[in-house]
Design a protein around this motif. Structure first.
Motif, PDB file in Angstrom:
ATOM      1  N   MET A   1       2.177   3.289 -13.024  1.00  0.00           N
ATOM      2  CA  MET A   1       2.482   1.865 -13.365  1.00  0.00           C
ATOM      3  C   MET A   1       3.911   1.624 -13.820  1.00  0.00           C
ATOM      4  O   MET A   1       4.759   0.712 -13.679  1.00  0.00           O
ATOM      5  N   VAL A   2       4.482   2.690 -14.644  1.00  0.00           N
ATOM      6  CA  VAL A   2       5.837   2.461 -15.371  1.00  0.00           C
ATOM      7  C   VAL A   2       7.028   2.648 -14.096  1.00  0.00           C
ATOM      8  O   VAL A   2       7.926   2.047 -13.922  1.00  0.00           O
ATOM      9  N   PHE A   3       6.475   3.621 -13.048  1.00  0.00           N
ATOM     10  CA  PHE A   3       7.482   3.732 -12.064  1.00  0.00           C
ATOM     11  C   PHE A   3       7.505   2.554 -11.127  1.00  0.00           C
ATOM     12  O   PHE A   3       8.545   2.031 -10.714  1.00  0.00           O
ATOM     13  N   MET A   4       6.329   1.766 -10.971  1.00  0.00           N
ATOM     14  CA  MET A   4       6.240   0.642 -10.197  1.00  0.00           C
ATOM     15  C   MET A   4       7.216  -0.535 -10.956  1.00  0.00           C
ATOM     16  O   MET A   4       7.962  -1.246 -10.279  1.00  0.00           O
TER      17      MET A   4
ATOM     18  N   THR B   1       0.534  -1.365   0.017  1.00  0.00           N
ATOM     19  CA  THR B   1      -0.115  -0.114  -0.148  1.00  0.00           C
ATOM     20  C   THR B   1       0.733   1.429  -0.119  1.00  0.00           C
ATOM     21  O   THR B   1       0.554   2.144  -0.724  1.00  0.00           O
ATOM     22  N   LEU B   2       1.827   1.410   0.654  1.00  0.00           N
ATOM     23  CA  LEU B   2       2.780   2.284   0.898  1.00  0.00           C
ATOM     24  C   LEU B   2       3.483   2.634  -0.328  1.00  0.00           C
ATOM     25  O   LEU B   2       3.789   3.499  -1.114  1.00  0.00           O
ATOM     26  N   THR B   3       3.914   1.387  -1.142  1.00  0.00           N
ATOM     27  CA  THR B   3       4.743   1.555  -2.567  1.00  0.00           C
ATOM     28  C   THR B   3       3.677   1.955  -3.570  1.00  0.00           C
ATOM     29  O   THR B   3       4.137   2.851  -4.309  1.00  0.00           O
TER      30      THR B   3
ATOM     31  N   ALA C   1       4.353   5.207  -5.753  1.00  0.00           N
ATOM     32  CA  ALA C   1       4.318   5.273  -7.219  1.00  0.00           C
ATOM     33  C   ALA C   1       3.318   6.424  -8.068  1.00  0.00           C
ATOM     34  O   ALA C   1       3.744   7.120  -8.750  1.00  0.00           O
ATOM     35  N   TRP C   2       2.274   6.644  -7.303  1.00  0.00           N
ATOM     36  CA  TRP C   2       1.198   7.409  -7.698  1.00  0.00           C
ATOM     37  C   TRP C   2       1.913   8.928  -7.466  1.00  0.00           C
ATOM     38  O   TRP C   2       1.687   9.786  -8.422  1.00  0.00           O
ATOM     39  N   LEU C   3       2.400   9.219  -6.425  1.00  0.00           N
ATOM     40  CA  LEU C   3       2.850  10.560  -6.019  1.00  0.00           C
ATOM     41  C   LEU C   3       4.039  10.927  -6.912  1.00  0.00           C
ATOM     42  O   LEU C   3       3.948  11.817  -7.342  1.00  0.00           O
ATOM     43  N   SER C   4       4.915   9.928  -7.156  1.00  0.00           N
ATOM     44  CA  SER C   4       6.047  10.131  -8.215  1.00  0.00           C
ATOM     45  C   SER C   4       5.440  10.360  -9.608  1.00  0.00           C
ATOM     46  O   SER C   4       6.058  11.406 -10.286  1.00  0.00           O
ATOM     47  N   ALA C   5       4.478   9.776 -10.057  1.00  0.00           N
ATOM     48  CA  ALA C   5       3.798  10.191 -11.130  1.00  0.00           C
ATOM     49  C   ALA C   5       3.130  11.506 -11.157  1.00  0.00           C
ATOM     50  O   ALA C   5       3.564  12.497 -12.127  1.00  0.00           O
TER      51      ALA C   5
ATOM     52  N   ASN D   1      11.770   3.704  -4.266  1.00  0.00           N
ATOM     53  CA  ASN D   1      12.718   2.604  -4.416  1.00  0.00           C
ATOM     54  C   ASN D   1      12.982   2.027  -3.092  1.00  0.00           C
ATOM     55  O   ASN D   1      12.978   0.989  -2.960  1.00  0.00           O
ATOM     56  N   GLY D   2      12.802   2.823  -2.058  1.00  0.00           N
ATOM     57  CA  GLY D   2      13.004   2.131  -0.805  1.00  0.00           C
ATOM     58  C   GLY D   2      12.232   1.198  -0.243  1.00  0.00           C
ATOM     59  O   GLY D   2      12.122   0.046   0.269  1.00  0.00           O
TER      60      GLY D   2
END
Length: 463
Positions: A149-152, A103-105, A109-113, A312-313
């Protein structure tokens, strides 16, 4: 194939993992929220940040004592196993692998995008999005969903195929994200002292801003979520050189760095703008006042990089979730998830399992919280509510440690874990206070997941 990781990470990487996981996007915006809750009362806001940091630090100190004694695979699971037995450790590991990590990951990913698109559209306002920026296209549009999704997949690939590169990426992004925070802290304080703005903000609350009931408690609750995620750093204890020495040092020093950065950044922002400006426009106005509009736009890039580093972490921990159960011969298909690839020295099957969990939770988050209104039957915010049960699961470990650690002094055996129990109880209260009835739906889903874990645990034993 082997079933053990090599010792590939050093102390500096571990510290960067702690700092990099906790410091994401929230720190850039929490100044605004806290000032809103306190009515622009700067000293009260600083106290809130310090109390929130103390909550984190008390739990860190308690687990640091355990980290000096217990070391197997995935620190928190090790500590649960040593204090309360294999069954309790299994359910914590199951919760981490299927719920907490994913859930955190997916949220990061969404926030990065989201903040990548915010930066791109700030540089090129004519960038076409299917949903206009003014209507939230950077957050809810299909471009954001695809980019997430790409970041994931990229984060999964780095961690599954090259764990050493993942460690280097964690170090790099952590150092990069500290640049704007450090610049704002130092520059804002100097600017505020020279102009007198800092003294004014410390002594004069914002005019016309209503203060919430019990502003200190509300502000501490707001900081609580900004300090979350550090426990994931314990997932690399079996890959950390001299883990019993280095992990406690990394946890404690990393948390001290985080608290210092948060407090100094908060003060620096106050030096760069008035309380009223910060409440109305957020921290961006402080960067713009000090460094101009160009740096204000670049801030969005730093936020995106900060989120990517945190992603990443988190994926690093997510990739090891199923493995930490399987290596104990627990959970479904243990013989599959405990294998480690000879070329990459990584639990590839466990990483794939983690990615699948992330994608499934992302689908839930999208349809209920992004595309939906975040309310309704079985609907809750999966980005924050898992800490409700995470801290509830900590409490029995701290209590059991008091009974087992007979060779420790009074401070380490009783005082620190007692403070950690109080801190965990506060986090539970803060979560319930913030989300209210949604906690009920969360606990229903949590119970279903735990029941599923029990079924799969028994099936694995039958095999």
């Amino acid at each position: 194939m082997s079933n053990q990781f090599e010792r590939r990470y050093g102390l500096f990487t571990a510290i960067c993992l702690v700092v990099g996981i906790v410091i994401g996007s929230g720190v850039f915006f929490k100044a605004q929220e806290i000032l809103e809750k306190t009515g622009g009362n700067m000293p009260l806001g600083i106290i809130a940040w310090i109390i929130g940091g103390f909550v984190m630090l008390s739990c860190v100190l308690a687990f640091s004592s355990m980290a000096q004694k217990y070391e197997k695979v995935n620190g928190i699971v090790d500590y649960a196993e040593a204090t309360l037995g294999k069954n309790y450790a299994y359910f914590i590991g199951w919760f981490l692998a299927t719920f907490y990590y994913p859930t955190l990951t997916m949220a990061l990913a969404w926030l990065s995008a989201r903040y990548t698109l915010v930066f791109l559209t700030s540089v090129n306002p004519s960038l076409p999005l299917m949903i206009p920026v003014s209507e939230g296209g950077c957050a809810v549009g299909p471009e954001c969903m695809v980019l997430a999704m790409v970041f994931m997949i990229l984060a999964f690939s780095v961690n599954a195929l090259s764990p050493r590169l993942a460690g280097k990426l964690q170090v790099s992004t952590t150092l990069i994200k500290l640049v704007p925070l450090g610049v704002m802290a130092v520059g804002g304080i100097i600017y505020g002292v020279v102009t007198g703005g800092l003294a004014h903000n410390f002594t004069t609350p914002a005019a016309g801003v209503a203060v919430v009931d019990n502003p200190l408690l509300a502000s501490v609750c707001a900081t609580a979520f900004a300090y979350e995620g550090w426990i994931i750093a314990t997932s690399i204890n079996s890959e950390l050189k001299n883990s019993k020495r280095n992990l406690p040092i990394a946890l404690i020093s990393g948390c001290i760095i985080i608290i210092s950065v948060y407090v100094l950044y908060f003060v620096g922002v106050a030096g760069g703008a008035t309380n009223s400006e910060l409440i109305d426009f957020g921290a961006t106005v402080a960067f713009t006042n000090l460094f101009g509009n160009v740096f204000g736009n670049i801030l969005n890039l730093f936020i995106a990089i900060s989120c990517i580093g945190t992603l990443n972490g988190l994926m690093l921990g997510c990739s090891r979730g199923a493995y930490s159960l399987a290596v104990r011969n627990e959970g479904p298909a243990a013989h599959i998830f405990k294998t480690i690839d000879e070329d990459t020295n990584m639990a590839t099957n466990s990483s794939v399992f983690g990615l699948i969990c992330v994608v499934l939770w992302y689908a839930y988050f999208y349809f209920t919280n992004i595309a939906g209104n975040g309310q309704g039957f079985m609907v809750f915010d999966p980005t924050e509510l898992p800490i409700l049960t995470m801290y509830a699961l900590y409490i029995p470990i701290f209590i059991a440690w008091m009974g087992k650690a007979k060779d420790e002094n009074i401070l380490r055996r009783f005082v620190v874990p007692a403070l950690a129990v109080c801190a965990s109880a506060f986090m539970i209260y803060a979560t319930v206070r913030a989300h209210k009835f949604a906690c009920v739906w969360y606990l229903v889903v949590f119970s279903i997941f735990m029941a599923l874990g029990l079924i799969l645990k028994n099936q694995n034993k039958k095999r």
